[in-house]
Scaffold this motif. Structure first.
Motif: not given
Length: 207
Positions: A109-122
């Motif tokens: 089992t693993v836990e994921n983390s995802i973060y985007l730069g502000q210009a790349a959201t949506g």
């Protein structure tokens, strides 16, 4: 007002002399495994959320040394750590998975983390990163993926995980505190289809 005046002046010119508006550039990116030299950009992306949001409960900005240490640890475990890169080489976002706990019984089992730069959201980047993480974990024999999401201010992350088949399995209320308010957590889980019978984590921990 200035834009209206500019548009009127532009229309007074003969059609063949008018400057055409530049078309918006198509958003494109490449996903690849992270390398050590990506850590300064990863740090800046993450630290934005530390100081401006409750999607992470960290209250202190991470240092470069902390990110290098995390990168080295995940590399040793053989766990996916991906970055999204623009055609110009800019890091647009990242996704990684970490062991669910340090106990060997949770090795599948693993836990994921995802973060985007502000210009790349949506723009679909979060979906692409999460899909790639799921596929990479299945290749490594991981059976379950967990997401722990703040119950306030992380609606986009919650919707993303639900679109890709994550199911809510529990909640904890008021376990976090940031920016002067109490926060809870939502736990989501996705069953994977591992391509290997044995998790890479089980091989490393058996040494």
């Amino acid at each position: 007002m200035l834009e209206d005046e500019y548009e009127r002046d532009r229309r007074r010119l003969p059609r063949h002399l008018r400057r055409r508006p530049e078309p918006e550039r198509e958003f494109s990116f490449e996903l690849r495994p992270a390398v050590r030299t990506d850590m300064p950009d990863v740090r800046e992306i993450y630290n934005y959320y530390v100081t401006n949001s409750v999607v992470t409960f960290d209250e202190k900005r991470w240092t470069h040394a902390q990110w290098v240490e995390k990168f080295d640890h995940l590399t040793k475990l053989g766990l996916p750590f991906l970055v999204a890169v623009s055609p110009t080489g800019q890091i647009l976002g990242y996704g990684l998975v970490s062991p669910w706990t340090g106990k060997s019984g949770f090795r599948y089992t693993v836990e994921n983390s995802i973060y985007l730069g502000q210009a790349a959201t949506g723009k679909g980047l979060g979906t692409a990163l999460l899909q790639a993480l799921v596929a990479a974990c299945e290749e490594k024999g991981i059976r379950e993926m967990v997401a722990v999401i703040s119950d306030k201010g992380a609606e986009g992350s919650l919707a993303l995980h639900e679109r890709l088949g994550f199911v809510e399995v529990g909640r904890m209320g008021r376990v976090g505190y940031k920016f002067g308010r109490s926060l809870g957590t939502i736990y989501l889980q996705k069953h994977l289809n591992p391509k290997k019978k044995e998790s890479i984590l089980s091989r490393i921990r058996a040494r």
